[in-house]
Design an enzyme around this catalytic site. Structure first.
Site: not given
Lengths: 496, 483
Positions: A49, A310, A343-344, A406, A443
């Site tokens: 952010h 969170r 948390e955020s 993969c 997949c």
């Protein structure tokens, strides 16, 4: 006797470990799960952010802006995927434009650079897929996207190279104050330490309450996400947030550093700290809300869904500030440092959280700096994105880089073996997935799972040559087995 | 190896093999097959059950046997194949360019006058179905589980719920049962099955596995390993009916919910795609919109029968050969290859199990009525061929089944060879036969038709190998180059 015990090998714990590894200190990180990055750090938006969201003066605001600023150079030093793609906060109502202005002012006070309000035309010019209903947007050119696993693992590996010890499957069950510091009791023995750093994510309250009379309570806040095929990853180029509308808090739509499209999260307070199950209501909500930002969100291109928790503090102990992170020494426990409520924007803050917390520790212990601190780390080669010359060179050095395991993400045997053999290497298929992306594609490991399990078993055989190795391979936790212990023959046929 | 070829075929499954052989028949000699796995045959190698080849060879074969019919000819004609080789890009042009890599040759390019795409398809993963719940170990697509059991000789679970009644799901329900797992049920969201009727009879009914139509899994439980699922009934709009939830304990969920053509290379090459088939748009010569690049098999659209794949691939190979010879310039009109209408597999409600039978002789699955006449003879109606009459007669008197499984190879950890009973054995003897098969260990090499157990379970029938060992090799890095 350890100098520092860090509880939790998530992004905050690993960032702190890496910062502290610059000093002559004996440090151990304790993790209850079998790998790094197993809690909140593994299931989030993967956003760095810009820092306009948090209220000025809070730790969230300070660490976000600092962390976000450091992220780019750190991504080069430690070789993890990061991209400054810019973010947009979309506004869907003329009356709400004032809220955008307020966000802009807040961001500027926090120190975010380059914030700009875009009108409709300007918005559609830089992000043509945005829905017709958008009337304006706040543009933050410094917003970025980051691989949350890549960041956490890079920090941890670098800490390990610089002497930090990591112990997995080691759950802290009690902490006792003692003369020289603390006695940390785990499921695998006791550890004496001068300082404890509590970076235990959604469990930080339980750890805190082991030593402090000022109780903390964390309620996990579940966020559900949908991940889309890389085929539609270019639908948007910026991270699109939504200003809250009358319908409530919005969801984000963003490209990921690996080229997928991601939408989410929901926000639901729950009781179960292991409750990372998705719900049909949650997934429907994400899909519906994402359509507001991007009307062509292709529901049929969802390849997986996931949920993360969170750590939201609902009861803040003394010394903390409501709604903010809690980073600091507990009021009644000297040498016990909480890094809680992350948390955020906890992921964006991580580089700054590491420095900030390390400073709290070094002010107490006053350690000397190491002469030989290794500040850089090289990640696992990425064959999918390597140039042809690099591919040639890698295959020449080790032919395993020529063998694709993969196919969706083009991950080779060389990358998988590298992921297993490097410091703090992968021991599970989830560990391999987070380090190499094998099984993360469209997949969802349908083709590579048997091959990855085989490679893990063959590597395990070098350490433990006896027994049925295939049945010992796990997805992540101790009970997450893939194959039964005995061949079918030994269990008798035709049940019931 | 010469990096200039007339024809490059991508994929050595049924489509790739048939296309390469057809081009060879048309006089093209300079062919290269690129295969990501370690042997010829593709997914057929793990389809060790019988039911293949009725159209092509007029006999019923197992998957590996069907594959071997083509593989033998590829080896005989010395058409070179590169294994453990992943194609990373295909470009149209004159010539076309194919970029690939493997351990020994690294990253390399091959020029080809024409390319046949035969990469097959993949299974729809759980995420694409938005099944809520945790993400523990124990959720496999049916094909992944099939590979574990039939190729690796390992068991992915003990108590199983199958979601989706596509043929792979039905076949795996039987397979897991034969290998000792408890298959609790097969749930199908539609009011009819996506699989063949005969598979419902021989894979579910034979073993008492319930087929729950109009039911789906609405939650997966268990944080580390699957601990159970919530099963819900759905209404006519396929929405779960509140209050119908049932908790079913299990440690494994197999998903058999459809196949998706694997067209990453096709898309990357720039070919225009068909939204309906999810394969490329082709003209009446099976050429994609990218000149010189042809497509066939499940890459073009998902086929129900391998026989149809072979037929289509044969055409693609022949067209590619013609293209190499003549370089026709007109692309012509786009044409969707004929896609046989899939019959909705409904089982008659209130079927009198005592006299009404579904024939398992071929994919048609005729509903046959067998009534005992007063004189004790059987009156059989509803069958459309002689096979149906024989089947009904047997079924009413002494039902028989063919058993397919694998036998372990001595001294080779995990290595197995597929087997079948040389012909049907009495249903009642399946268990004894499987016990014998599971107890048996044989020494390699083994080739198709070798008798591995004589007179199994005293039935007078032998258990014979349906696969060859020691061809191509599955070891990492072993790149077999046929010419």
């Amino acid at each position: 006797m350890y100098d520092v015990v860090i509880i939790g090998a998530g992004v905050s714990g690993c960032a702190i470990a890496r910062e502290l590894s610059r000093y002559r200190l004996k440090i151990v990180v304790l993790e209850k799960e079998s790998d790094l990055c197993e809690g909140t750090s593994k299931a989030n938006s993967g956003i760095a952010h810009a820092g306009y969201d948090a209220l000025p003066g809070t730790l969230k605001a300070k660490l976000n802006v600092e962390g976000s600023r450091k992220m780019e150079s750190l991504s080069k030093e430690l070789d993890f995927p990061y991209k400054k793609n810019g973010s947009l906060v979309l506004c869907f109502d003329e009356e709400d434009v004032e809220k955008l202005e307020e966000l802009k002012r807040r961001g500027e006070v926090n120190g975010v650079k380059g914030l700009q309000i875009l009108n409709r035309e300007e918005l559609f010019a830089i992000e043509p897929s945005v829905g017709e209903r958008a009337v304006a947007a706040l543009f933050a050119p410094d917003g970025g996207i980051v691989c949350p696993f890549g960041l956490t693992i890079a920090l941890a590996e670098n800490a390990a190279i610089n002497g930090v010890e990591f112990r997995f499957d080691t759950k802290v069950v009690g902490i006792q104050k003692c003369e020289e510091g603390y006695l940390v009791k785990t499921g695998k023995g006791e550890i004496q330490t001068k300082i404890v750093v509590n970076a235990a994510g959604v469990y930080a309250d339980e750890i805190h309450n082991m030593v402090s009379a000022h109780q903390m309570k964390i309620v996990p806040r579940k966020g559900e996400y949908l991940l889309y095929d890389q085929r539609v990853g270019h639908l948007v180029s910026h991270t699109l947030f939504q200003l809250p509308t009358a319908l409530g808090k919005g969801v984000l739509v963003t490209p990921t550093v690996h080229g997928n499209l991601l939408a989410g999260p929901t926000a639901q307070d729950i009781q179960d700290k292991e409750g990372i199950d998705t719900t049909s209501e949650g997934m429907a909500k994400v899909q519906e809300k994402a359509l507001l930002s991007v009307p062509q969100m292709p529901g049929r291109q969802v390849i997986t869904s996931f949920a993360g928790l969170r750590a939201h503090i609902v009861q803040m102990p003394e010394g903390g500030r409501e709604g903010d992170f809690l980073i600091g020494e507990a009021a009644d426990a000297a040498g016990f440092i909480d890094v809680a409520g992350m948390e955020s924007p906890g992921l964006s803050c991580a580089p700054a959280t590491g420095e900030y917390t390390a400073k709290l520790v070094t002010e107490i212990l006053k350690p000397e700096k190491k002469e030989k601190f290794i500040g850089t780390r090289k990640g696992i080669p990425n064959m999918a994105h390597a140039s042809d010359e690099e591919k040639h060179r890698l295959i020449q050095e080790d032919p395993a880089y020529g063998n694709v395991i993969c196919r969706c993400e083009m991950v080779t045997e060389g990358e998988i073996l590298n992921a297993i053999r490097r410091p703090l290497g992968a021991t599970t298929t989830d560990g391999i997935k987070r380090r190499t992306r094998a099984g993360m594609g469209r997949c969802q490991s349908g083709f590579c799972n048997p091959k990855v399990v085989e490679l893990l078993a063959l590597e395990l055989a070098k350490k433990e040559p006896d027994g049925d190795l295939y049945s010992k391979i796990r997805k992540s936790g101790a009970d997450s087995w893939y194959l039964t212990e005995n061949g079918p023959e030994e269990r008798g046929l035709f049940h019931g | 190896m010469d990096k200039k070829k007339e024809l490059v075929v991508i994929g050595a499954g049924p489509a790739g093999m048939a296309a390469a052989l057809a081009a060879y028949e048309k006089g093209i000699r300079d062919i290269l097959i690129l295969e990501r796995d370690g042997e010829l045959g593709g997914i057929l190698n793990q389809c060790i059950h019988n039911g293949f080849g009725l159209h092509t060879f007029k006999e019923e074969l197992t998957g590996p046997e069907y594959a071997a019919r083509y593989a033998d000819r590829i080896r005989e004609k010395q058409i070179p194949s590169l294994f453990h080789t992943m194609v990373t890009a295909v470009r149209s042009g004159n010539p076309c360019t194919v970029t690939a890599m493997n351990k020994e040759m690294g990253l390399f390019q091959v020029k080809a006058e024409a390319v046949v795409l035969a990469m097959g398809c993949r299974e729809r993963p759980r995420g694409a179905m938005n099944i809520p719940g945790f993400r523990p170990a124990g959720i496999y697509s049916a094909g992944t589980a099939q590979r574990y059991v039939n190729i690796e000789g390992r068991m992915p679970g003990k108590e199983v719920v199958v979601l989706g009644s596509g043929d792979i799901g039905l076949i795996m329900a039987r397979r897991m049962t034969l290998q000792g797992a408890k298959v609790k049920l097969v749930a199908e969201i539609m009011p009819y099955s996506g699989g063949l009727r005969r598979n419902i009879v021989q894979c579910l009914d034979d073993y008492g596995i319930p087929l729950m139509l109009s039911h789906t899994v609405t939650k997966i439980h268990g944080k580390d390993r699957v601990e159970g699922v919530t099963l819900s009934e759905v209404d006519e709009h396929l929405n779960p009916i509140p209050g119908s939830e049932k908790l079913i304990s299990c440690d494994t969920v197999l998903l058999s919910c459809g196949l998706i053509p694997e067209n990453e290379l096709t898309l990357d090459a720039g070919a225009v795609m068909d939204e309906v088939t999810q394969g490329p748009i082709v003209n009446d010569r099976l050429e994609t919109t990218e000149r010189g690049i042809f497509a066939c098999g499940n890459v073009l659209h998902v086929h129900d029968l391998v026989d149809n794949v072979s037929k289509e691939a044969q055409q693609a190979g022949a067209y590619a050969a013609e293209y190499i010879r003549n370089k026709k310039n007109e692309w012509g009109k786009p044409l969707r290859p004929p896609i046989p209408q899939k019959t909705k597999c409904t089982l008659p409600r209130g079927r009198d199990m005592g006299s009404q039978l579904i024939c398992i002789g071929c994919p048609v699955g005729c509903l046959i009525t067998a009534k005992k006449e007063r004189d004790g003879s059987l009156k059989i109606t509803g069958n459309t061929c002689k096979k149906g009459e024989d089947y009904a007669r047997n079924e009413m008197t002494a039902p028989v089944r063919m058993v397919t499984s694998f036998i372990r190879l001595e001294g080779e950890d995990g290595k197995v060879v597929p087997v079948k009973t040389a012909r049907e054995i009495p249903k009642g003897c399946i268990r004894a036969c499987m016990e014998e098969i599971c107890r048996t260990v044989v020494k390699g090499p083994v080739k198709i038709g070798d008798v591995l157990i004589a007179n199994t379970a005293d039935t007078g029938v032998d258990v014979v190998a349906t696969g060859n060992t020691g061809l191509g090799g599955r070891e990492y890095g072993q790149i077999y180059h046929g010419a």
